[in-house]
Design a protein around this motif. Structure first.
Motif, PDB file in Angstrom:
ATOM      1  N   LEU A 274       0.835  -1.208   0.000  1.00 59.31           N
ATOM      2  CA  LEU A 274       0.000   0.000   0.000  1.00 59.31           C
ATOM      3  C   LEU A 274       0.872   1.261   0.000  1.00 59.31           C
ATOM      4  CD1 LEU A 274      -2.856  -1.050   2.459  1.00 59.31           C
ATOM      5  CD2 LEU A 274      -2.946  -0.934  -0.029  1.00 59.31           C
ATOM      6  N   LEU A 275       2.000   1.174   0.692  1.00 60.49           N
ATOM      7  CA  LEU A 275       2.926   2.319   0.742  1.00 60.49           C
ATOM      8  C   LEU A 275       3.493   2.607  -0.661  1.00 60.49           C
ATOM      9  CD1 LEU A 275       3.975   4.060   3.145  1.00 60.49           C
ATOM     10  CD2 LEU A 275       6.075   2.724   3.016  1.00 60.49           C
ATOM     11  N   VAL A 276       3.854   1.535  -1.374  1.00 60.69           N
ATOM     12  CA  VAL A 276       4.392   1.704  -2.739  1.00 60.69           C
ATOM     13  C   VAL A 276       3.310   2.293  -3.646  1.00 60.69           C
ATOM     14  CG1 VAL A 276       5.287   0.457  -4.760  1.00 60.69           C
ATOM     15  CG2 VAL A 276       6.100  -0.131  -2.493  1.00 60.69           C
ATOM     16  N   LEU A 277       2.076   1.790  -3.503  1.00 67.05           N
ATOM     17  CA  LEU A 277       0.973   2.336  -4.309  1.00 67.05           C
ATOM     18  C   LEU A 277       0.775   3.821  -4.008  1.00 67.05           C
ATOM     19  CD1 LEU A 277      -2.072  -0.148  -4.389  1.00 67.05           C
ATOM     20  CD2 LEU A 277      -0.676   0.575  -6.297  1.00 67.05           C
ATOM     21  N   LEU A 278       0.804   4.157  -2.712  1.00 72.06           N
ATOM     22  CA  LEU A 278       0.605   5.547  -2.299  1.00 72.06           C
ATOM     23  C   LEU A 278       1.713   6.435  -2.870  1.00 72.06           C
ATOM     24  CD1 LEU A 278      -1.093   7.486  -0.495  1.00 72.06           C
ATOM     25  CD2 LEU A 278       0.535   7.016   1.336  1.00 72.06           C
ATOM     26  N   SER A 279       2.954   5.932  -2.839  1.00 72.67           N
ATOM     27  CA  SER A 279       4.069   6.700  -3.399  1.00 72.67           C
ATOM     28  C   SER A 279       3.836   6.966  -4.877  1.00 72.67           C
ATOM     29  CB  SER A 279       5.386   5.937  -3.245  1.00 72.67           C
ATOM     30  OG  SER A 279       5.521   5.475  -1.944  1.00 72.67           O
ATOM     31  N   GLY A 280       3.374   5.947  -5.585  1.00 69.53           N
ATOM     32  CA  GLY A 280       3.080   6.098  -7.015  1.00 69.53           C
ATOM     33  C   GLY A 280       2.000   7.141  -7.249  1.00 69.53           C
ATOM     34  N   VAL A 281       0.955   7.088  -6.424  1.00 72.58           N
ATOM     35  CA  VAL A 281      -0.151   8.045  -6.561  1.00 72.58           C
ATOM     36  C   VAL A 281       0.367   9.466  -6.345  1.00 72.58           C
ATOM     37  CG1 VAL A 281      -2.329   8.823  -5.525  1.00 72.58           C
ATOM     38  CG2 VAL A 281      -1.931   6.388  -5.894  1.00 72.58           C
ATOM     39  N   ILE A 282       1.181   9.631  -5.291  1.00 80.25           N
ATOM     40  CA  ILE A 282       1.700  10.980  -4.984  1.00 80.25           C
ATOM     41  C   ILE A 282       2.574  11.498  -6.128  1.00 80.25           C
ATOM     42  CG2 ILE A 282       3.250  12.259  -3.433  1.00 80.25           C
ATOM     43  CD1 ILE A 282       2.180  10.397  -1.159  1.00 80.25           C
ATOM     44  N   PHE A 305      -6.432   6.991  -9.697  1.00 82.38           N
ATOM     45  CA  PHE A 305      -7.184   5.958 -10.424  1.00 82.38           C
ATOM     46  C   PHE A 305      -6.259   5.163 -11.347  1.00 82.38           C
ATOM     47  CE2 PHE A 305      -9.905   3.972 -13.463  1.00 82.38           C
ATOM     48  CZ  PHE A 305     -11.080   3.705 -12.778  1.00 82.38           C
ATOM     49  N   GLN A 306      -5.454   5.880 -12.137  1.00 82.63           N
ATOM     50  CA  GLN A 306      -4.621   5.181 -13.120  1.00 82.63           C
ATOM     51  C   GLN A 306      -3.536   4.342 -12.445  1.00 82.63           C
ATOM     52  OE1 GLN A 306      -6.903   5.758 -15.833  1.00 82.63           O
ATOM     53  NE2 GLN A 306      -5.002   5.360 -16.895  1.00 82.63           N
ATOM     54  N   VAL A 307      -2.919   4.894 -11.393  1.00 81.94           N
ATOM     55  CA  VAL A 307      -1.855   4.144 -10.691  1.00 81.94           C
ATOM     56  C   VAL A 307      -2.446   2.873 -10.073  1.00 81.94           C
ATOM     57  CG1 VAL A 307      -0.322   4.158  -8.679  1.00 81.94           C
ATOM     58  CG2 VAL A 307      -0.334   6.099 -10.248  1.00 81.94           C
ATOM     59  N   ILE A 308      -3.590   3.024  -9.388  1.00 77.83           N
ATOM     60  CA  ILE A 308      -4.172   1.861  -8.700  1.00 77.83           C
ATOM     61  C   ILE A 308      -4.750   0.875  -9.719  1.00 77.83           C
ATOM     62  CG2 ILE A 308      -6.033   1.165  -7.119  1.00 77.83           C
ATOM     63  CD1 ILE A 308      -5.286   3.866  -5.628  1.00 77.83           C
ATOM     64  N   SER A 309      -5.300   1.413 -10.807  1.00 77.34           N
ATOM     65  CA  SER A 309      -5.839   0.537 -11.857  1.00 77.34           C
ATOM     66  C   SER A 309      -4.739  -0.363 -12.440  1.00 77.34           C
ATOM     67  CB  SER A 309      -6.470   1.393 -12.951  1.00 77.34           C
ATOM     68  OG  SER A 309      -6.907   0.585 -14.006  1.00 77.34           O
ATOM     69  N   LEU A 310      -3.568   0.225 -12.715  1.00 79.54           N
ATOM     70  CA  LEU A 310      -2.480  -0.582 -13.275  1.00 79.54           C
ATOM     71  C   LEU A 310      -1.754  -1.366 -12.173  1.00 79.54           C
ATOM     72  CD1 LEU A 310      -0.913   1.712 -16.040  1.00 79.54           C
ATOM     73  CD2 LEU A 310      -2.851   0.174 -16.168  1.00 79.54           C
ATOM     74  N   GLY A 311      -1.629  -0.755 -10.999  1.00 75.41           N
ATOM     75  CA  GLY A 311      -0.920  -1.403  -9.875  1.00 75.41           C
ATOM     76  C   GLY A 311      -1.645  -2.615  -9.335  1.00 75.41           C
ATOM     77  N   THR A 312      -2.958  -2.690  -9.598  1.00 75.61           N
ATOM     78  CA  THR A 312      -3.707  -3.878  -9.154  1.00 75.61           C
ATOM     79  C   THR A 312      -4.036  -4.773 -10.351  1.00 75.61           C
ATOM     80  OG1 THR A 312      -5.774  -2.668  -9.369  1.00 75.61           O
ATOM     81  CG2 THR A 312      -4.778  -2.718  -7.185  1.00 75.61           C
ATOM     82  N   THR A 313      -3.509  -4.430 -11.522  1.00 73.05           N
ATOM     83  CA  THR A 313      -3.709  -5.146 -12.803  1.00 73.05           C
ATOM     84  C   THR A 313      -5.149  -5.102 -13.307  1.00 73.05           C
ATOM     85  OG1 THR A 313      -4.213  -7.404 -12.094  1.00 73.05           O
ATOM     86  CG2 THR A 313      -1.881  -6.793 -12.115  1.00 73.05           C
ATOM     87  N   THR A 314      -5.931  -4.124 -12.832  1.00 70.67           N
ATOM     88  CA  THR A 314      -7.319  -4.057 -13.299  1.00 70.67           C
ATOM     89  C   THR A 314      -7.376  -3.539 -14.734  1.00 70.67           C
ATOM     90  OG1 THR A 314      -7.931  -3.580 -11.030  1.00 70.67           O
ATOM     91  CG2 THR A 314      -9.643  -3.265 -12.691  1.00 70.67           C
ATOM     92  N   GLY A 315      -6.857  -2.332 -14.947  1.00 69.18           N
ATOM     93  CA  GLY A 315      -6.797  -1.829 -16.324  1.00 69.18           C
ATOM     94  C   GLY A 315      -7.958  -0.947 -16.753  1.00 69.18           C
ATOM     95  N   LEU A 332       3.835   4.472 -14.302  1.00 68.17           N
ATOM     96  CA  LEU A 332       2.747   3.537 -14.619  1.00 68.17           C
ATOM     97  C   LEU A 332       3.305   2.225 -15.169  1.00 68.17           C
ATOM     98  CD1 LEU A 332       0.111   5.982 -16.175  1.00 68.17           C
ATOM     99  CD2 LEU A 332       0.017   4.895 -13.937  1.00 68.17           C
ATOM    100  N   ILE A 333       4.377   2.301 -15.954  1.00 75.93           N
ATOM    101  CA  ILE A 333       4.992   1.072 -16.485  1.00 75.93           C
ATOM    102  C   ILE A 333       5.556   0.237 -15.320  1.00 75.93           C
ATOM    103  CG2 ILE A 333       7.004   0.199 -17.785  1.00 75.93           C
ATOM    104  CD1 ILE A 333       6.317   2.262 -19.952  1.00 75.93           C
ATOM    105  N   TYR A 334       6.138   0.921 -14.323  1.00 73.37           N
ATOM    106  CA  TYR A 334       6.647   0.174 -13.161  1.00 73.37           C
ATOM    107  C   TYR A 334       5.508  -0.628 -12.513  1.00 73.37           C
ATOM    108  CZ  TYR A 334       7.715  -1.129  -8.473  1.00 73.37           C
ATOM    109  OH  TYR A 334       7.821  -1.879  -7.329  1.00 73.37           O
ATOM    110  N   PHE A 335       4.363   0.055 -12.330  1.00 74.14           N
ATOM    111  CA  PHE A 335       3.246  -0.640 -11.669  1.00 74.14           C
ATOM    112  C   PHE A 335       2.671  -1.757 -12.545  1.00 74.14           C
ATOM    113  CE2 PHE A 335       3.321   3.087  -8.904  1.00 74.14           C
ATOM    114  CZ  PHE A 335       3.255   2.445  -7.679  1.00 74.14           C
TER     115      PHE A 335
END
Lengths: 480, 254
Positions: A274-282, A305-315, A332-335
């Motif tokens: 969750l911390l990595v996701l949050l860092s990406g969002v920020i 939205f875009q970070v979490i969408s890709l970070g959770t593989t939803t798309g 986004l590519i990292y996620f």
């Protein structure tokens, strides 16, 4: 290896698919749509083929490891073939390769589409498309294991094949209980999200379809412009919330809801994820704001939205991220490479492996410094064996190698490098959208047919955990 | 039922038959839809398109008749105009009675309105006046109303042509939907027969072979046949009967 045993399990898989095909056909009949007969006919094909093993094969309890691998891999392949039938028979944009692509993309919860006009599809077919996500999300064989009446040892063998060893670490239950937990969390989250989306103003049909796609971390929408169509902050935040839940280990979610010791608040891996996701969002939100792309609130909304969408593989997409600054693309590519957690519905590399990789790196550095030291290697207070550590590292190398090979093949087919690279990692990670020609609000229709086929292999490799596929191929050669 | 050999074989063939019956039924339904689309194309659009062509030809003949009138061929021109007027009204009625598209009646009303204006300029004047050499009359009154009427007819033709195009696209999709169950059934039947062959070989041919081998290898010291038949069907019964026979024979021998 007993072929009739594999047939018997396949028949349950077909039966499960038939149920959803008939529901989709009923929707089509209700709306008097042209997809009713293709869906119904595909359902009957499933019933006819699943009946044959029921006539000849008695109940089977014991299966060995080889049979377990074969059952899992062949179940996925058969399901994908059955899934393409309604598309192929309905026609429209669905050629043979497009039907196969859409089916594999659906079941593997990748969410990449070849469709230019999604809204032109009949409702029944749209429901079937989302159903493939939902069936594939937790794994069709998991549903089958739940309904099998006499299969105690089979259940354990197949579960060991379908669920990764790292994932099982957080499931402190017996095989049958693990399956029950998975299905309870899965169905529960889907129901909760459907209600939330309806309350947020989405119609019930779209709410069900989008819930199927979110909880399965799939990404198929009923709209051409995905979630951007609704242009609703509340819908975006609801979807964000459920995407995060769908990306977390289901055993830990179950533990959290039932007050167990193994819960998301005690898990170090969840905290770091969750911390990595949050860092990406920020990072993405700040870049969007300072580059003047959006105002502050919109930067957070679209960035998150875009970070979490890709970070959770939803798309899912609520904006065209291809038009964003290049820095955001890198994040986004990292996620897209990292993917979500083990034990969730996501596919691909998975965050736990990256976490394990860094832990392993730390261990190796310690061993260089103190060669005779005994280094304890744990994740969430669970000991990680040398075998599991090695397998994880081999998996990471194979994963990188696979998307490199796919990129090479796509560029050979004259697909531009950016599109080829992002399409490769987006499909093997079961994420869906990439960049370039296959960006978040675009689709895969322009990729050459051979390229589409290669990408479907990528999706299956990502979903079935590459090593299972290799094990199956070796098994077929008789050297296993 | 599951333990009887004949029921198992019957059920297998019933499955195959139902696959073909369902495929045939779906194909028939799709072909019926296909024929309805063909009928729609012919009845709804093609008929009106032909009527609009005749209407366009009729008003062109009327226009030529008026020009002949200006050139001094009064009697000949009246004959042409009267015949063309009748032809126009007949084809117009065909179009009027075949309204199938959304808002098509508005297009029909538009033709009626424009043709009435066009006709009002010549219907009485041709008999009562002599317009020989009067090109101003043609230019100021006839020509503009002729163009407007022709445009109104063309508009009606366009909406029917568009509909025809849409119907033919549907026709292509429906023909694919009618053919696909057949193709899927052919492939499905082949796969089904391969599977059926596997099960029949595994469950019937192999046990018969094993039974035959067991009889062949039966030794005078054996008390019963050593075969691996695990089913509960007629083959197991046959094995049991053979073993019973062996027991009886051995008992009689003793």
């Amino acid at each position: 290896m007993r072929t009739e045993v594999i047939y018997k399990f396949l028949s349950y898989v077909l039966l499960f698919n038939a149920v959803f095909l008939f529901i989709a056909a009923a929707i089509s009949l209700f709306y008097n749509e042209s997809s009713a007969y293709p869906l119904m006919f595909s359902g009957f094909i499933c019933i006819i083929f699943c009946a044959l093993p029921f006539i000849f094969v008695d109940n089977i309890d014991d299966i060995n490891f080889n049979e377990g691998i074969a059952i899992v891999v062949i179940s996925w392949l058969t399901t994908c073939i059955i899934g393409m039938l309604p598309y192929l028979m309905w026609g429209g944009e669905f050629s043979l390769i497009n039907s196969w692509f859409e089916s594999v993309s659906g079941y593997t919860t990748t969410g990449s589409s070849i469709l230019n006009n999604i809204e032109g599809l009949p409702k029944g077919l749209l429901f079937w498309r989302s159903s493939t996500h939902w069936i594939g999300g937790v794994g069709v064989i998991i549903f089958v294991l739940l309904i099998l009446p006499h299969a105690t040892s089979s259940r354990l063998t197949i579960l060991n094949t379908e669920i990764n060893e790292l994932s099982k670490a957080n499931f402190k239950f017996r095989a049958k209980k693990i399956i029950q937990v998975l299905v309870i969390v899965y169905v529960g989250l889907t129901a909760l999200q459907t209600v939330a989306l309806i309350l947020a103003g989405m119609n019930s049909f779209d709410a069900i379809n989008h819930s199927f796609a979110t909880i399965a971390t799939g990404g198929f929408s009923t709209k051409n412009s995905s979630l951007a169509y609704f242009n609703s902050e509340i819908i975006d935040y609801i979807v964000i919330f459920f995407m995060i839940l769908a990306g977390i280990h289901f055993g830990l979610l179950f533990g959290t809801f039932t007050g167990r010791r193994e819960n998301i608040f005690k898990s170090k891996v969840v905290k770091i994820f969750l911390l990595v996701l949050l860092s990406g969002v920020i990072l993405v939100s700040l870049k969007l704001f300072f580059s003047g792309t959006y105002n502050f609130m919109d930067s957070i909304r679209y960035g998150a939205f875009q970070v979490i969408s890709l970070g959770t593989t939803t798309g899912f997409a609520n904006a065209d991220s291809f038009a964003w600054p290049p820095f955001t693309h890198i994040i986004l590519i990292y996620f897209t490479i990292q993917c979500a957690m083990m034990g969730s519905t996501s596919g691909g590399l998975k965050f736990d492996r990256i976490y394990l990789f860094f832990k392993s790196l730390k261990k190796q550095l310690t061993l260089i410094k103190h060669p005779k030291a005994i280094v304890s290697f744990k994740m969430n207070n669970i000991h990680i064996s040398d075998h599991l550590e090695t397998m994880t590292l081999v998996f990471i190398i194979l994963y990188i190698f696979s998307f490199f090979v796919t990129t090479v093949i796509l560029t050979f087919l004259n697909v531009d490098l950016y599109t080829a690279f992002s399409a490769s990692i987006a499909t093997i990670g079961n994420v869906g959208p990439g960049f370039g020609e296959v960006s978040s609000l675009s689709n895969y229709s322009e990729i050459p047919s051979i390229g589409k086929f290669v990408l479907t292999i990528n999706m299956l490799l990502g979903r079935l955990e590459i090593l299972n596929i290799f094990a199956f191929l070796i098994l077929k050669r008789g050297n296993f | 039922m599951g333990n009887k050999l004949k029921y198992k074989i019957l059920a297998s063939f019933l499955l195959l038959v139902s696959l073909l019956v369902i495929a045939g039924t779906v194909s028939i339904i799709e072909f019926i839809k296909l024929s309805k689309t063909v009928t729609a194309i012919i009845d709804d659009n093609y008929k009106t398109i032909e009527a609009t062509k005749t209407m366009a030809e009729s008003i062109e003949r009327i226009d030529s008749g008026i020009l002949l009138h200006i050139l001094g061929e009064k009697e000949e021109s009246i004959k042409i105009i009267q015949a063309a007027d009748i032809m126009f009204i007949e084809s117009f009625n065909v179009a009027k009675n075949n309204i199938t598209e959304f808002n098509e009646s508005i297009y029909i009303d538009n033709i009626t309105e424009n043709y009435n204006i066009f006709k009002s300029y010549w219907i009485n004047n041709l008999y009562q006046h002599n317009f020989q050499g009067d090109l101003n009359w043609y230019h100021n009154q006839i020509h503009l109303s002729f163009i407007n009427t022709k445009q109104a007819i063309t508009n009606l033709m366009y909406i029917n042509q568009n509909s025809l195009y849409n119907h033919s696209t549907q026709l292509k999709e429906k023909s694919q939907r009618a053919i696909m169950p057949g193709i899927v059934s052919i492939i499905g039947s082949i796969v089904f027969l391969v599977m059926l062959n596997f099960f029949i070989t595994k469950h019937y041919i192999t046990p018969i072979t094993e039974l035959s081998e067991a009889i062949k290898n039966f030794d005078k010291n054996d008390k019963y046949l050593h075969s691996n038949i695990n089913s509960k069907d007629e083959l197991k019964k046959l094995e049991t009967d053979i073993n019973n026979l062996i027991t009886k024979l051995q008992y009689n021998k003793i």
